[in-house]
Motif scaffolding. Sequence first.
Motif, PDB file in Angstrom:
ATOM      1  N   THR A  87      87.874  21.957  49.134  1.00 10.60           N
ATOM      2  CA  THR A  87      88.682  20.803  49.547  1.00 10.60           C
ATOM      3  C   THR A  87      87.878  19.895  50.469  1.00 10.60           C
ATOM      4  O   THR A  87      87.981  18.660  50.393  1.00 10.60           O
ATOM      5  CB  THR A  87      89.961  21.281  50.256  1.00 10.60           C
ATOM      6  OG1 THR A  87      90.672  22.175  49.397  1.00 10.60           O
ATOM      7  CG2 THR A  87      90.860  20.100  50.595  1.00 10.60           C
TER       8      THR A  87
ATOM      9  N   SER B 138      98.912  14.355  58.771  1.00  6.11           N
ATOM     10  CA  SER B 138      98.966  14.340  57.307  1.00  6.11           C
ATOM     11  C   SER B 138      98.169  15.496  56.705  1.00  6.11           C
ATOM     12  O   SER B 138      98.598  16.111  55.717  1.00  6.11           O
ATOM     13  CB  SER B 138      98.427  13.006  56.783  1.00  6.11           C
ATOM     14  OG  SER B 138      99.227  11.936  57.206  1.00  6.11           O
ATOM     15  N   LEU B 139      97.017  15.801  57.301  1.00  7.77           N
ATOM     16  CA  LEU B 139      96.232  16.932  56.788  1.00  7.77           C
ATOM     17  C   LEU B 139      96.962  18.252  56.988  1.00  7.77           C
ATOM     18  O   LEU B 139      96.951  19.121  56.101  1.00  7.77           O
ATOM     19  CB  LEU B 139      94.866  16.966  57.468  1.00  7.77           C
ATOM     20  CG  LEU B 139      93.905  15.817  57.128  1.00  7.77           C
ATOM     21  CD1 LEU B 139      92.604  15.974  57.892  1.00  7.77           C
ATOM     22  CD2 LEU B 139      93.637  15.761  55.631  1.00  7.77           C
TER      23      LEU B 139
ATOM     24  N   ALA C 126      94.750   9.718  44.535  1.00 11.33           N
ATOM     25  CA  ALA C 126      95.517  10.955  44.682  1.00 11.33           C
ATOM     26  C   ALA C 126      95.564  11.741  43.388  1.00 11.33           C
ATOM     27  O   ALA C 126      95.481  12.980  43.391  1.00 11.33           O
ATOM     28  CB  ALA C 126      96.940  10.632  45.157  1.00 11.33           C
TER      29      ALA C 126
ATOM     30  N   ALA D 261      99.604  18.477  54.402  1.00  6.78           N
ATOM     31  CA  ALA D 261      99.047  18.914  53.125  1.00  6.78           C
ATOM     32  C   ALA D 261      98.798  20.418  53.123  1.00  6.78           C
ATOM     33  O   ALA D 261      99.065  21.108  52.125  1.00  6.78           O
ATOM     34  CB  ALA D 261      97.746  18.166  52.845  1.00  6.78           C
TER      35      ALA D 261
ATOM     36  N   SER E 124     108.664  21.526  48.319  1.00  6.64           N
ATOM     37  CA  SER E 124     107.596  22.179  47.545  1.00  6.64           C
ATOM     38  C   SER E 124     107.821  23.680  47.447  1.00  6.64           C
ATOM     39  O   SER E 124     107.630  24.282  46.384  1.00  6.64           O
ATOM     40  CB  SER E 124     106.241  21.884  48.183  1.00  6.64           C
ATOM     41  OG  SER E 124     105.981  20.500  48.216  1.00  6.64           O
TER      42      SER E 124
ATOM     43  N   SER F 238      98.861  13.441  50.293  1.00  2.00           N
ATOM     44  CA  SER F 238      98.826  13.733  51.731  1.00  2.00           C
ATOM     45  C   SER F 238      97.398  13.886  52.230  1.00  2.00           C
ATOM     46  O   SER F 238      97.054  13.434  53.331  1.00  2.00           O
ATOM     47  CB  SER F 238      99.631  15.005  52.026  1.00  2.00           C
ATOM     48  OG  SER F 238     101.000  14.825  51.727  1.00  2.00           O
ATOM     49  N   LEU F 239      96.553  14.526  51.414  1.00  2.00           N
ATOM     50  CA  LEU F 239      95.149  14.654  51.796  1.00  2.00           C
ATOM     51  C   LEU F 239      94.491  13.280  51.925  1.00  2.00           C
ATOM     52  O   LEU F 239      93.776  12.998  52.888  1.00  2.00           O
ATOM     53  CB  LEU F 239      94.397  15.498  50.761  1.00  2.00           C
ATOM     54  CG  LEU F 239      94.476  17.018  50.884  1.00  2.00           C
ATOM     55  CD1 LEU F 239      93.773  17.673  49.707  1.00  2.00           C
ATOM     56  CD2 LEU F 239      93.875  17.486  52.188  1.00  2.00           C
TER      57      LEU F 239
ATOM     58  N   VAL G  14     102.154  22.106  52.687  1.00  2.00           N
ATOM     59  CA  VAL G  14     102.631  22.023  51.305  1.00  2.00           C
ATOM     60  C   VAL G  14     101.912  23.041  50.427  1.00  2.00           C
ATOM     61  O   VAL G  14     102.529  23.732  49.602  1.00  2.00           O
ATOM     62  CB  VAL G  14     102.442  20.595  50.763  1.00  2.00           C
ATOM     63  CG1 VAL G  14     102.675  20.558  49.253  1.00  2.00           C
ATOM     64  CG2 VAL G  14     103.404  19.634  51.453  1.00  2.00           C
ATOM     65  N   GLY G  15     100.593  23.155  50.606  1.00  2.00           N
ATOM     66  CA  GLY G  15      99.843  24.120  49.814  1.00  2.00           C
ATOM     67  C   GLY G  15     100.303  25.542  50.055  1.00  2.00           C
ATOM     68  O   GLY G  15     100.499  26.321  49.109  1.00  2.00           O
TER      69      GLY G  15
ATOM     70  N   PRO H 287      99.228  18.646  47.058  1.00  2.00           N
ATOM     71  CA  PRO H 287      99.324  17.544  48.033  1.00  2.00           C
ATOM     72  C   PRO H 287      98.122  16.604  48.026  1.00  2.00           C
ATOM     73  O   PRO H 287      97.451  16.408  49.048  1.00  2.00           O
ATOM     74  CB  PRO H 287      99.447  18.279  49.366  1.00  2.00           C
ATOM     75  CG  PRO H 287      98.668  19.542  49.161  1.00  2.00           C
ATOM     76  CD  PRO H 287      98.878  19.936  47.713  1.00  2.00           C
ATOM     77  N   GLY H 288      97.827  16.003  46.888  1.00  2.00           N
ATOM     78  CA  GLY H 288      96.697  15.089  46.829  1.00  2.00           C
ATOM     79  C   GLY H 288      96.911  13.823  47.632  1.00  2.00           C
ATOM     80  O   GLY H 288      95.993  13.341  48.314  1.00  2.00           O
TER      81      GLY H 288
END
Length: 487
Positions: free
Chosen positions: A280, A425-426, A242, A429, A368, A406-407, A432-433, A403-404
Amino acid sequence: MTFLQDLTASLSRLTGERRATIDTPTAAPSPLRPIDLTDDASVAEVLDLAVRVGEVLLASGTAAMDTATQVQFIAATYGLARCDVDVTYNSITLSAHRGPTRPPASTMRIVHYRSMDFTRLAEVDRLIRAVRVKMVPPSAALERLDEITKAPHPYNRWIATLAWSGMAAAISVLLGGGALVAVVSFLTTMVIDRIGRVLNRAGLPFFFQQVVGGFVAATPAITLYNFQDQLNIDISPSQVIAAGVIVLLSGLSLVGSVQDAITGAPITAVSRFFEVLMMTGGIIAGVATSLRLAALIGSDLPQISNLAPPDILQVPTKVIAGAAASLFYALACYAERRALTAAFMGGFAGSLVYLLSQTLSVGPIIASAIAATVVGFAGGLLARRALIPPLIVAVAGITPLLPGLSLYRGLYAILNDQLLLGISSLFAAFGVGCGLAAGVTLGEWGARTLRRPRILARTEELLRPTLRRTEEPRRPTVRRRRGTGTS
């Protein structure tokens, strides 16, 4: 009482004396020495100066609308008040109206590169300020701009490599890792950076550089985890991976893409956002390749679970780690010393607010967004005090919050046939971004509106007019003695 007075004075200086060039200008000043609009050479010189300044801003990740505002302001400062500016993903078009009897003058600039050189961005910011307050001649401004764009980086490349590595180590601590995780993250990121520089000189497309970076980020962590019994160590591979993913994500223009979408530049926003998605995707492909190769040779990784809210006793350590990550990121992007201090303060505020919000169990997306709003607001104020672009503080401040994890969690779940969990989860992420970028935009807007104008203010060497009530001199009064009179 003295403390309150000092605090009030400090806040007044912070919000009242200086304004960043990115603050929305009210109007272009009346040109002190306007150029001759009938002289094609003079007009072309001003247009070239304006679009080249815009090129540096756009290449550094500045939003399209902010870039257009600064380009138009420079043109108006030299007398080209009626201009149309069109800023897209990689081009700037400027057309100036010169009156009903003369044809308009226009120029275009293509941005062929992306450069996160914060010293260059700060130097151009100071050039814009000088044009605003000192009325620098176009020829002198162009000469200074040539010096800025051709100047080498202020630090050695190895310093930037060590800064990237230090950033990864600090992020691993922020994610809950120990000393071993920090050391592995440091060394892994050093290898990623050096390999990336070699591939960049070879002209490999950036997407494949991200694939290689993702592969390198995951491979050492997987190897150490599978040999931890023989090495008598205990390591969490998810924290190492992460941290490496966040370092690879930090160079992408996530903030600029969402800012463009919010501020009314949808075409540029779509282009930038698609670039972010592609890069990404390269990281995900690299990590996935490493995980799949590990599975083929029989290596297994532990199941990844959601992180529990941090203990209140862990908050001070993690806040310092987040602030250090922001400082290292600014150093890796060749920021100046004053910008390093501002980036550290922005990262400190963002990490503190994020961790405190996490203890309230508000969720990662809302936490976030709140933290990014604080970072954007602090960046706008610190930009005036330190005379640096707010983008430096904003991007550096939100970098530790990318969100490293979560990715990686989403990718790992998809590869292990947990499709629903992986997609969730993706999307988390992604949320969050977007929350980070939207929060920064809102915070910067709040900082721009929080300005207490002064009747008399001094900005560099330009004195603004002041209104004073002139009092007539008092006439001397003659006191007469009692009993005396005029004859």
